[in-house]
Scaffold this motif. Structure first.
Motif, PDB file in Angstrom:
ATOM      1  N   GLY A  23       0.818  -1.212   0.000  1.00  0.00           N
ATOM      2  CA  GLY A  23       0.000   0.000   0.000  1.00  0.00           C
ATOM      3  C   GLY A  23       0.848   1.257   0.000  1.00  0.00           C
ATOM      4  N   PHE A  24       1.913   1.267   0.817  1.00  0.00           N
ATOM      5  CA  PHE A  24       2.790   2.442   0.833  1.00  0.00           C
ATOM      6  C   PHE A  24       3.531   2.605  -0.490  1.00  0.00           C
ATOM      7  N   THR A  29       3.966   5.653  -5.590  1.00  0.00           N
ATOM      8  CA  THR A  29       3.798   5.761  -7.036  1.00  0.00           C
ATOM      9  C   THR A  29       2.819   6.880  -7.376  1.00  0.00           C
ATOM     10  N   GLY A  30       1.731   6.996  -6.613  1.00  0.00           N
ATOM     11  CA  GLY A  30       0.784   8.088  -6.831  1.00  0.00           C
ATOM     12  C   GLY A  30       1.414   9.445  -6.600  1.00  0.00           C
ATOM     13  N   ILE A  31       2.245   9.556  -5.570  1.00  0.00           N
ATOM     14  CA  ILE A  31       2.941  10.817  -5.306  1.00  0.00           C
ATOM     15  C   ILE A  31       3.891  11.147  -6.447  1.00  0.00           C
ATOM     16  N   VAL A  54      -4.324   6.746  -7.730  1.00  0.00           N
ATOM     17  CA  VAL A  54      -3.390   5.711  -7.277  1.00  0.00           C
ATOM     18  C   VAL A  54      -3.109   5.861  -5.785  1.00  0.00           C
ATOM     19  N   MET A  55      -3.032   7.097  -5.307  1.00  0.00           N
ATOM     20  CA  MET A  55      -2.834   7.309  -3.870  1.00  0.00           C
ATOM     21  C   MET A  55      -4.029   6.804  -3.064  1.00  0.00           C
ATOM     22  N   TYR A  60      -6.374   2.635   0.498  1.00  0.00           N
ATOM     23  CA  TYR A  60      -7.312   1.532   0.691  1.00  0.00           C
ATOM     24  C   TYR A  60      -6.570   0.257   1.078  1.00  0.00           C
ATOM     25  N   PHE A  61      -5.468  -0.033   0.420  1.00  0.00           N
ATOM     26  CA  PHE A  61      -4.672  -1.222   0.758  1.00  0.00           C
ATOM     27  C   PHE A  61      -4.229  -1.175   2.215  1.00  0.00           C
ATOM     28  N   VAL A  62      -3.708  -0.034   2.635  1.00  0.00           N
ATOM     29  CA  VAL A  62      -3.185   0.092   3.997  1.00  0.00           C
ATOM     30  C   VAL A  62      -4.303  -0.040   5.026  1.00  0.00           C
ATOM     31  N   PHE A  63      -5.361   0.747   4.859  1.00  0.00           N
ATOM     32  CA  PHE A  63      -6.414   0.743   5.870  1.00  0.00           C
ATOM     33  C   PHE A  63      -7.209  -0.550   5.894  1.00  0.00           C
TER      34      PHE A  63
END
Length: 75
Positions: A23-24, A29-31, A54-55, A60-63
């Motif tokens: 997720g990070f 990549t989004g940043i 993408v961010m 979503y992956f992290v949370f």
């Protein structure tokens, strides 16, 4: 027999850590996309919108990983 639940718990946290790491990386990549980086064959005009999207996916992956790890119902 007591080792099996401990091993299961350790594996669950390893997988959770890997999901958070992915997720990070997706958020990074989004940043990068928002900062002007592009993919090969990518339209440069959509960079800001795609980077934000993408961010959000990375968040979503992290949370979802952390929510599943802390609030999973083991019934």
């Amino acid at each position: 027999m007591a080792k099996l639940p401990a091993l299961k718990l350790i594996c669950r946290w390893i997988f959770t850590g890997c999901r958070v790491l992915v997720g990070f990386l997706v958020m990074k990549t989004g940043i990068d996309l928002m900062g002007g980086g592009t993919f090969t064959g990518y339209n440069r005009q959509d960079t800001l919108l795609a980077g934000g999207f993408v961010m959000v996916i990375g968040l979503y992956f992290v949370f979802s990983s952390l929510f599943q790890a802390f609030f999973k119902d083991d019934t």
